[in-house]
Design an enzyme around this catalytic site. Structure first.
Site, short mmCIF file in Angstrom:
data_model
loop_
_atom_site.label_atom_id
_atom_site.label_comp_id
_atom_site.label_asym_id
_atom_site.label_seq_id
_atom_site.Cartn_x
_atom_site.Cartn_y
_atom_site.Cartn_z
N LYS A 208 1.11 -1.23 0.05
CA LYS A 208 -0.01 -0.01 -0.01
C LYS A 208 0.75 1.25 0.14
O LYS A 208 0.58 2.27 -0.70
CB LYS A 208 -0.81 -0.10 1.43
CG LYS A 208 -1.70 1.17 1.46
CD LYS A 208 -2.77 1.34 2.63
CE LYS A 208 -3.39 2.44 2.60
NZ LYS A 208 -4.31 2.63 3.76
N GLU A 214 10.23 -4.75 4.68
CA GLU A 214 10.59 -6.15 4.25
C GLU A 214 10.32 -6.27 2.56
O GLU A 214 11.17 -6.85 2.13
CB GLU A 214 9.44 -7.08 5.01
CG GLU A 214 9.64 -7.22 6.39
CD GLU A 214 9.29 -6.22 7.22
OE1 GLU A 214 8.78 -4.98 6.94
OE2 GLU A 214 9.02 -6.38 8.48
N GLY A 265 -4.71 -1.68 4.93
CA GLY A 265 -3.83 -2.66 4.52
C GLY A 265 -4.57 -4.22 4.54
O GLY A 265 -4.64 -5.26 3.71
N ARG A 266 -5.05 -4.27 5.76
CA ARG A 266 -5.70 -5.67 6.13
C ARG A 266 -7.11 -5.94 5.37
O ARG A 266 -7.82 -6.87 5.71
CB ARG A 266 -5.86 -5.81 7.62
CG ARG A 266 -6.44 -4.74 8.58
CD ARG A 266 -6.11 -4.82 9.68
NE ARG A 266 -6.75 -3.62 10.61
CZ ARG A 266 -6.00 -2.61 10.95
NH1 ARG A 266 -4.84 -2.46 10.29
NH2 ARG A 266 -6.45 -1.59 11.38
N GLU A 351 -4.85 -6.67 14.65
CA GLU A 351 -4.50 -5.22 14.35
C GLU A 351 -5.43 -4.21 14.38
O GLU A 351 -5.33 -3.15 14.39
CB GLU A 351 -3.54 -5.39 12.88
CG GLU A 351 -2.77 -4.27 12.62
CD GLU A 351 -1.96 -4.43 11.18
OE1 GLU A 351 -2.60 -4.24 10.23
OE2 GLU A 351 -0.66 -4.63 11.44
N HIS A 382 -4.81 -33.09 17.30
CA HIS A 382 -3.57 -33.80 17.53
C HIS A 382 -2.42 -32.92 18.34
O HIS A 382 -1.59 -33.48 18.17
CB HIS A 382 -3.26 -34.83 16.53
CG HIS A 382 -4.31 -35.70 16.03
ND1 HIS A 382 -4.60 -36.94 16.72
CD2 HIS A 382 -5.24 -35.53 14.99
CE1 HIS A 382 -5.48 -37.60 15.94
NE2 HIS A 382 -5.79 -36.62 15.18
N LYS A 522 9.49 -0.76 14.21
CA LYS A 522 10.03 -0.47 13.07
C LYS A 522 11.23 0.64 13.02
O LYS A 522 12.34 0.59 12.44
CB LYS A 522 9.14 0.28 11.92
CG LYS A 522 8.09 -0.76 11.31
CD LYS A 522 7.15 -0.10 10.36
CE LYS A 522 5.71 -0.88 10.10
NZ LYS A 522 4.81 -0.30 9.28
O1 F6P Z 1 3.24 -3.07 9.63
C1 F6P Z 1 1.72 -2.97 9.52
C2 F6P Z 1 1.30 -2.78 8.38
O2 F6P Z 1 1.23 -1.36 8.13
C3 F6P Z 1 -0.09 -3.36 8.03
O3 F6P Z 1 -1.21 -2.98 8.38
C4 F6P Z 1 0.06 -3.54 6.44
O4 F6P Z 1 -0.83 -4.60 6.03
C5 F6P Z 1 1.36 -4.06 6.11
O5 F6P Z 1 2.14 -3.40 7.15
C6 F6P Z 1 2.06 -4.01 4.92
O6 F6P Z 1 2.30 -2.49 4.49
P1 F6P Z 1 2.15 -2.01 3.02
O7 F6P Z 1 1.02 -2.77 2.32
O8 F6P Z 1 2.14 -0.77 2.93
O9 F6P Z 1 3.74 -2.67 2.68
#
Ligand code: F6P
Length: 556
Positions: A208, A214, A265-266, A351, A382, A522
Site C-alpha cells: 500500500k 521487508e 492494508g488488512r 491489528e 492432535h 520499525k
Molecule cells: O506493519 C503493519 C502494516 O502497516 C499493515 O497494516 C500492512 O498490511 C502491512 O504493514 C504492509 O504494509 P504495506 O502494504 O504498506 O507494505
C-alpha cells in the site's frame, strides 16, 4: 450523534448483573434440555454462510441485553457512517470504504451523506481500476511464457491474497505457480528464486505504502536477481500494486495498479492487492468473490440487529471478552484449503482491535481484542485440543466446515465424511464433556479444581480415571458452515469477519482502522541495523547491548 462508549451505557451494568445473577453458571447442556427450539433460535442463515451459535453461553435474556448494548453504543449509526464514507478512521483522518471495492456498478443505495462524501466518484474510480486489473490478470493467464507469479508483500499485502489463493485452489485454472514472499529473512526469497527463470516470472510488488522495509528489501533483491540472471523488460516482468504509484515508478516499475488511502492494508485483498487471486481464478471468478462479499455487506447494512450475523458474532465477542473474561479464541477451519485462515484472521482482528485507548485517546478500563490462534482441523486435534477440552482456561472455538469436499469425493472415498464427523464431534465434545461413570463432570465455574482422582480401570487398563478422564464440557463454540468453498462463499465469509471486527470495535469505542502499535519496532530496527556492523552499543539498555555484543559484527 457521538457514539457512547460501552462501559458508559445502562446495558453494560445490566449485563454485569445478568452474569452475576446466573449467567456465569450458564450450562449449555441444561439450556438445550430446557429449550428444544434452541438450535433454531440461535442459528441463522446469512449470505453463503450458515451459522450455529447455539453452543454459546447465551440465552434470550443475555442476547437481548447485548442487542440493547449495541443500540446504546450507536452501532447502527456507526455502521451507517462507514457506509456513507464518513472519516471514521479519525487518527488518520480517512474514510473506511473497502465495501466500495465490491459494490456492483448498479449499487443504488447511496445515502444522503454519501453524496456529500463523493462516494459515487470513488466508485467510478474503483470500477475503472478493477476493469484494468482484471484485464491484466486475463492477459497474464493467457501468457504461456509466464509460468510463475511471485507476490512480494507483507501483512495485508500478503495474508489475504495468500489465504484466498490457497482457499480457492480448486478454482485455479491459470496453470501458473503462485508464490508468496513476505519475510525479510532472505531464506524465503532465496528458496523461491531457486525455482525460477527470469523469462518465465512475473513479480508483483504489493505494498500500500511502497515503503515497507521487508517488501522493499525483497523487491530490490528480486530486481537485482532478475537483472543478474539476464532478465530484460522490467515493464513485462514487474508490476506494482500500491497507492504510491510515484514510488513504484521511482523503483523502476511502470506497470502499476493503484488503490486508495481509504482501503486499510488488512482490508485490501478486494483491491489491486487481490491481483494474485484474479490471476489464479480469472476475472469472472474474482467478480464472484466480490459479489459474495457484497452480499454480506448488504446483510450487515440492512438486516435488523437481531438477525444480523456480523452483529451477533461481534456482540458474542464482547460478551466473552469483557464479561466472561475469555482472553482468546481458537480458529478451527475443517478444510485444509483454509489453512491460512487463522493467520489471516489474526491480522484482521488483532491489528484492528488490539487497542488500549478509545477514539478520544483515553485509556480503556476494559479489555479489547482477544488473542486469535489456531490451525486447520483435524491437525489441531492432535496438538492443542487437549488443552481446549481439559485445560484450566476456557477458549471459545470457532469452527468452519464445508459441506461439499474440495476434492472429487469419488477419488478419495470416505475422507470428507470423516472430516465432517470430526468437526461435529469436537463441537459436541466441547459442549457435552464426559460424565464419567465414576463422578460428575466439573463445570467451568471450577476449572482448576477437578475431581479427586479415583482408582478405576473399567475404561481401559490405567491406574487412574476420575479427574484425568473427566471432560468438564460446557465449553462454547460457534459453527460456521458453507455449502461449498467457492469464490462467492469465501468472499462472504471474509466480509462477515471484517464486519464482526467492526462491531466489537464500535462497541468498545476504539479506532479499528489504524495500527500505530506496529511503528515503534520499525523505528528501533532502523537504529539497530547499523549498530550490527559498527558494534556501537552506546545509549542502549543492557539486554539489547548484551545481545548485540553476542551477535558481533557479522551479519551483512
Ligand atoms: O506493519 C503493519 C502494516 O502497516 C499493515 O497494516 C500492512 O498490511 C502491512 O504493514 C504492509 O504494509 P504495506 O502494504 O504498506 O507494505
Amino acid at each position: 450523534m457521538k457514539p457512547v462508549r460501552c462501559d458508559r451505557t445502562p446495558a453494560w451494568g445490566e449485563l454485569t448483573a445478568c452474569l452475576e445473577a446466573g449467567g456465569r453458571n450458564f450450562d449449555l447442556r441444561d439450556a438445550f434440555a430446557r429449550d428444544p427450539g434452541r438450535f433454531e433460535a440461535f442459528s441463522q442463515d446469512a449470505p453463503h454462510v450458515f451459522a450455529d451459535l447455539s453452543k454459546n453461553l447465551i440465552d434470550a435474556g443475555s442476547q437481548a441485553l447485548l442487542l440493547a448494548l449495541a443500540r446504546q453504543c450507536g452501532l447502527e449509526q456507526q455502521r451507517d457512517a462507514m457506509f456513507a464514507g464518513e472519516r471514521i478512521n479519525r487518527t488518520e483522518n480517512r474514510a473506511v470504504m473497502h465495501f466500495l471495492l465490491r459494490n456492483p456498478p448498479s449499487a443504488q443505495y447511496l445515502p444522503a451523506q454519501a453524496a456529500i462524501n463523493k462516494i459515487a466518484d470513488a466508485q467510478a474510480e474503483v470500477e475503472v481500476t478493477l476493469d484494468a486489473m482484471l484485464a491484466y490478470a486475463e492477459q497474464v493467464r493467457a501468457d504461456e511464457a509466464i509460468t510463475d507469479i511471485v507476490n512480494i508483500g507483507i501483512g495485508g499485502s500478503d495474508l489475504g491474497p495468500q489465504m484466498a489463493v490457497l482457499a480457492l485452489a480448486e478454482f485455479a485454472t491459470s496453470g501458473k505457480r503462485i508464490h508468496f514472499v513476505s519475510n525479510i529473512d532472505g531464506n524465503e526469497l532465496a528458496s523461491v528464486l531457486k525455482q525460477l527463470k527470469p523469462a518465465g516470472t512475473l513479480f508483483l510488488v504489493a505494498s500500500k505504502t511502497f515503503t515497507t522495509t521487508e517488501t522493499m528489501t525483497n523487491a530490490h533483491s528480486a530486481k537485482d536477481w532478475f537483472e543478474a540472471q539476464g532478465g530484460q523488460d522490467i515493464a513485462r516482468h514487474f508490476a506494482a500494486l500500491t497507492t504510491n504509484v510515484a514510488a513504484a515508478n521511482d523503483f523502476g516499475i511502470t506497470t502499476t495498479f493503484g488503490f486508495w488511502d481509504w482501503v486499510g492494508g488488512r482490508y485490501s485483498l478486494w483491491s489491486a492487492i487481490g491481483l494474485p487471486i484474479a490471476i489464479a481464478i480469472g476475472a469472472a471468478g474474482f467478480r464472484q468473490f466480490l459479489a459474495g462479499a457484497h452480499a454480506m455487506d448488504e446483510h450487515f447494512r440492512t438486516a435488523a440487529l437481531e438477525g444480523n450475523l456480523p452483529v451477533r458474532l461481534g456482540l458474542l465477542d464482547v460478551w466473552y471478552r469483557n464479561f466472561h473474561g475469555f482472553s482468546s479464541r481458537s480458529i478451527a477451519p475443517y478444510s485444509s484449503a483454509l489453512r491460512r485462515w487463522p493467520a489471516y484472521l489474526q491480522q484482521l482482528e488483532m491489528e484492528s482491535n488490539g487497542k488500549r485507548v478509545d477514539q478520544d485517546g483515553q485509556p480503556l478500563p476494559f479489555d479489547t481484542s482477544p488473542v486469535l490462534w489456531g490451525e486447520p482441523g483435524t491437525n489441531g486435534q492432535h496438538a492443542y485440543f487437549q488443552m481446549l477440552h481439559q485445560g484450566t482456561t476456557v477458549v471459545p472455538v470457532e469452527f468452519v466446515a464445508v459441506k461439499q469436499a474440495a476434492h472429487a469425493p469419488d477419488d478419495l472415498p470416505g475422507h470428507h465424511g470423516k472430516l465432517l464427523a470430526n468437526v461435529l464431534a469436537q463441537a459436541q465434545a466441547l459442549m457435552h464433556g464426559k460424565r464419567d461413570a465414576a463422578g460428575p463432570p466439573q463445570g467451568n465455574a471450577a476449572p482448576s479444581g477437578g475431581s479427586e482422582p479415583h482408582a478405576v480401570g473399567e475404561r481401559g487398563g490405567s491406574m487412574f480415571s476420575g479427574g484425568h478422564r473427566d471432560f468438564p464440557g460446557n465449553r462454547p463454540s460457534t459453527f460456521l458452515l458453507l455449502e461449498r468453498l467457492t469464490p462467492a462463499s469465501l468472499g462472504a465469509l471474509i466480509a462477515l469477519q471484517e464486519h464482526r471486527v467492526f462491531v466489537s470495535g464500535a462497541i468498545w469505542g476504539i479506532n479499528s482502522f489504524d495500527q500505530w502499535g506496529v511503528e515503534l519496532g520499525k523505528v528501533l530496527a532502523r537504529d539497530i541495523e547499523p549498530r550490527l556492523l559498527s558494534g556501537d552499543v552506546s545509549g542502549l539498555d543492557g539486554s539489547t547491548a548484551g545481545l548485540l555484543r553476542k551477535l558481533g559484527s557479522g551479519p551483512a
